[in-house]
Write a protein that holds these residues in place. Structure first.
Motif, short mmCIF file in Angstrom:
data_model
loop_
_atom_site.label_atom_id
_atom_site.label_comp_id
_atom_site.label_asym_id
_atom_site.label_seq_id
_atom_site.Cartn_x
_atom_site.Cartn_y
_atom_site.Cartn_z
N GLU A 294 0.93 -1.23 -0.02
CA GLU A 294 0.09 -0.16 -0.11
C GLU A 294 0.90 1.26 0.01
N GLY A 295 1.87 1.30 0.71
CA GLY A 295 2.78 2.36 0.80
C GLY A 295 3.50 2.48 -0.35
N ALA A 298 0.94 4.31 -2.83
CA ALA A 298 0.90 5.62 -2.23
C ALA A 298 2.12 6.57 -2.59
N HIS A 299 3.27 6.01 -3.09
CA HIS A 299 4.48 6.66 -3.42
C HIS A 299 5.27 6.82 -1.98
N ARG A 300 5.01 6.26 -0.88
CA ARG A 300 5.40 6.38 0.29
C ARG A 300 6.89 5.23 0.29
N ARG A 305 9.61 0.49 1.95
CA ARG A 305 10.96 -0.28 2.21
C ARG A 305 11.33 -0.92 3.59
N GLU A 306 10.89 -0.17 4.52
CA GLU A 306 11.05 -0.47 5.87
C GLU A 306 10.34 -1.58 6.15
N LEU A 307 8.98 -1.35 5.71
CA LEU A 307 7.96 -2.64 6.07
C LEU A 307 8.41 -3.90 5.44
N PHE A 308 8.78 -3.70 4.07
CA PHE A 308 9.34 -5.04 3.52
C PHE A 308 10.56 -5.57 4.48
N GLY A 309 11.41 -4.84 4.94
CA GLY A 309 12.62 -5.23 5.70
C GLY A 309 12.05 -6.05 6.71
N TYR A 328 10.50 -6.74 -3.66
CA TYR A 328 9.56 -5.58 -3.41
C TYR A 328 10.58 -4.29 -3.06
N ARG A 329 11.33 -4.48 -2.32
CA ARG A 329 12.08 -3.32 -1.82
C ARG A 329 12.99 -2.84 -3.20
N ALA A 330 13.88 -3.74 -3.84
CA ALA A 330 14.23 -3.28 -5.14
C ALA A 330 13.28 -2.51 -5.96
N MET A 331 12.07 -3.07 -6.17
CA MET A 331 11.25 -2.41 -6.96
C MET A 331 10.75 -0.90 -6.42
N ALA A 332 10.78 -0.75 -4.91
CA ALA A 332 10.50 0.60 -4.63
C ALA A 332 11.81 1.48 -4.88
N PHE A 333 12.93 0.94 -4.61
CA PHE A 333 14.14 1.97 -5.17
C PHE A 333 13.94 2.38 -6.63
#
Length: 634
Positions: A294-295, A298-300, A305-309, A328-333
């Motif tokens: 969800e974050g 929402a572009h958070r 990334r913290e939640l995925f970790g 997912y973290r890589a996708m966020a970056f």
């Protein structure tokens, strides 16, 4: 006693050949003889049972296991009667049937028969051997070893399967030891060798599933658990298998399906602590992962990334889940970087648009000035064109097409004379090339505009029947579009049938016309459109006139007959009338149009021509479409 051949898993072969090779030590044979009761004549029931056994033996030798089992079952049933007094024979029947069941892969039934046989004759070593074989195939090697040891004690001979059972028991124990030592890959290697020899044993399948779970081969575990649940397992309850399935789904990172399994297990057994613990852990993992997604949406990006970790740290041994969280973290970056770059590009683009808008505004002002000048020029040009169009209409006023009044009263077609001129040129083209699609489609569209629907349908059909090479050479003309226009024209034709009164020029009030009025109208039009008067015209126009003459004749034939006229008036009043097409090529239905199309296709051109003027008229040969009378075709 006669018994079937011994099973091949005993040393020295099977059947009586095994006995000849020393299968039974003398001591064992003596013991078996001593265990038998004193010989006495067989009763009728006992003889019948022996006969069933002998038949079973014959089937057994021919490897017809099912038939042999039925005969042995018959002997077993007879041995249950009160008049049957030889339990050692009943033990033989049960053991023989167990031998058949083993070969039919009905090991549980074979074991039950062997145990009953040993109850009847505890010294019957062959029943112990077969019981060991059955439980070994069922995967219980420890129990199999016990049976083989009992058989060895009774017979003095070691069965070949006894050695195999001990070896397999050692392998199973080794697998358990390797699992406890956290060496699942070595355990899997041993397990594969065991499964290769006993593939369908339920306890071994369950152990195999545990080893695969320890090796984190969850994709391979899923079908194995499904098979265990489908076949049913005494060693593992369905709830235990569902728990294992939920753990496999969790290992595959399919948390939604895993949670559904856990909920069902908790509902069935709320006090199961292991299930409760796994359920709670899976729920926390799923919630944390969903919050991260969800974050991300929402572009958070930092928060996601913290939640995925955090989610990955909840089950660090779950390689699939940890890999998914890091993905997912890589996708966020990557997404964060892309949005930054996109924002910079959008800013540059907006600035460029503002600059371009200023330039365009200046250009627009200049274009506005030029547009006003062009508008004035076009208005002057449109005025000249309209004047010329009006002048041309006056010149062509005497050239009117003989079209029937399909349009509603008072409805006029703008620039109708231009449509007639288009029809004339199309007819000239078709006189030279009867299969020209451009001319046919152009003429069809003109006919539809002026309301002559049947002729328009005819031309559309004729155009579609033209050879493919004719279409290939015509840029901008689409057969698909023409087919759609044909469907629309047919629909209009169905809704607007030909009115015979209008065909004879009697107008809307034609139904009140007298018989002499009808005759006069027919004679007037027949003299004008008779084929003998059309010989000087071009082919397309001549055929058109012939069809008009036949249409006039059909209308006169119906309206001059009082009976047919009454029927026609009734049908017309009910708005259900469709001309029967007495002349075949005419009437208000698309079916008649299709008939004309097929007839014309065979002749090359025939009945497709529409409104046109012949070249002889152009050269002043004295024919005119226009009369001063009330001709509905004029």
């Amino acid at each position: 006693e006669e018994r079937p051949g011994l099973p091949t898993h005993l040393e020295g072969g099977g059947g009586r050949a095994g006995l000849e090779k020393g299968f039974l030590a003398p001591r064992a044979q003596d013991k078996e003889r001593e265990s038998k009761p004193a010989e006495r004549p067989l009763s009728v029931i006992e003889k019948s049972a022996e006969e069933s056994k002998e038949r079973g033996n014959e089937f057994f030798k021919r490897q017809m296991w099912d038939q042999a089992a039925r005969e042995y079952s018959s002997a077993v049933n007879l041995s249950k009667l009160s008049s049957f007094q030889r339990p050692h024979l009943a033990a033989i029947y049960l053991s023989n049937r167990a031998a058949c069941y083993i070969r039919m892969d009905r090991n549980a039934e074979a074991l039950a028969d062997c145990e009953k046989s040993l109850e009847l004759n505890p010294a019957f070593w062959k029943a112990a051997v077969r019981a060991g074989k059955a439980v070994m195939l069922m995967g219980d090697f420890e129990k199999a070893v016990n049976f083989f040891e009992k058989a060895e004690a009774l017979s003095g001979t070691v069965a070949e399967d006894a050695v195999k059972a001990k070896r397999m028991l050692d392998e199973v124990r080794k697998v358990s030891q390797l699992l406890e030592a956290k060496e699942p890959e070595r355990a899997l290697s041993c397990m594969n060798s065991i499964i290769a020899e006993t593939p369908n044993a339920m306890p071994l399948m369950l152990l195999h599933a545990k080893v695969l779970m320890a090796c984190k081969r969850f994709e391979e575990v899923m079908p194995l658990i499904q098979q265990l649940r489908a076949e049913g397992s005494e060693e593992a309850t369905d709830a235990r298998l569902q728990h294992m399935q939920a753990q496999a789904l969790q290992g595959l990172s399919r948390l939604g399906e895993a949670l559904a399994k856990y909920r069902e297990l908790v509902r069935q057994d709320p006090d199961n602590r292991a299930v409760q613990s796994d359920f709670k852990k899976a729920k926390l993992m799923a919630n944390k992962m969903n919050e991260g997604l969800e974050g991300l949406s929402a572009h958070r990006f930092s928060q996601s990334r913290e939640l995925f970790g955090e989610a990955a740290e909840m089950d660090p041994a779950n390689d699939n889940f940890v890999a998914l969280m890091h993905s997912y973290r890589a996708m966020a970056f990557q997404k964060q970087r892309e949005e930054v770059i996109e924002g910079e590009q959008l800013e540059k683009s907006a600035l460029q648009e503002v600059q371009e808008a200023k330039v365009e505004l200046e250009k627009a002002q200049r274009r506005l000035i030029k547009g006003h000048e062009k508008l004035q020029q076009l208005q002057r040009r449109a005025g000249r064109l309209k004047e010329q169009f009006t002048a041309d209409e006056q010149v062509a006023a005497s050239v009117m097409d003989p079209s029937p009044p399909f349009k509603a009263d008072g409805e006029e077609v703008a620039g109708k004379w231009a449509l007639h001129q288009a029809i004339e040129d199309a007819c000239t083209a078709l006189d030279r090339d009867p299969q020209c699609p451009v001319a046919l489609v152009s003429r069809a569209r003109s006919y539809i505009e002026i309301g002559d629907l049947s002729e328009g349908v005819s031309d559309y059909e004729r155009a579609l029947a033209a050879p493919a090479e004719k279409w290939a050479a015509r840029d901008g003309l689409s057969a698909t579009a023409v087919k759609q226009e044909l469907r629309e024209a047919r629909a209009k034709l169905e809704a607007n049938p030909v009115d015979h009164y209008k065909v004879l020029g009697l107008g809307e009030e034609g139904s009140s016309a007298s018989e002499p009025d009808i005759k006069r109208a027919y004679r007037r039009l027949a003299m004008k459109y008779h084929p003998d008067k059309q010989s000087h015209l071009g082919r397309e126009v001549r055929e058109r006139m012939e069809r008009r003459f036949k249409q006039i004749s059909e209308a006169n034939s119906i309206l001059s007959d009082s009976t047919e006229r009454r029927l026609y008036d009734l049908k017309k009043a009910r708005q259900g009338y469709r001309s029967s097409g007495r002349w075949g090529s005419f009437g208000g239905s698309s079916a008649s149009s299709a008939a004309r199309s097929r007839a014309s296709a065979s002749s090359g051109y025939g009945a497709y021509s529409q409104y046109a003027r012949s070249q002889s008229y152009r050269s002043g040969r004295g024919y005119s479409y226009h009369d001063d009378d009330d001709d509905p075709f004029g």
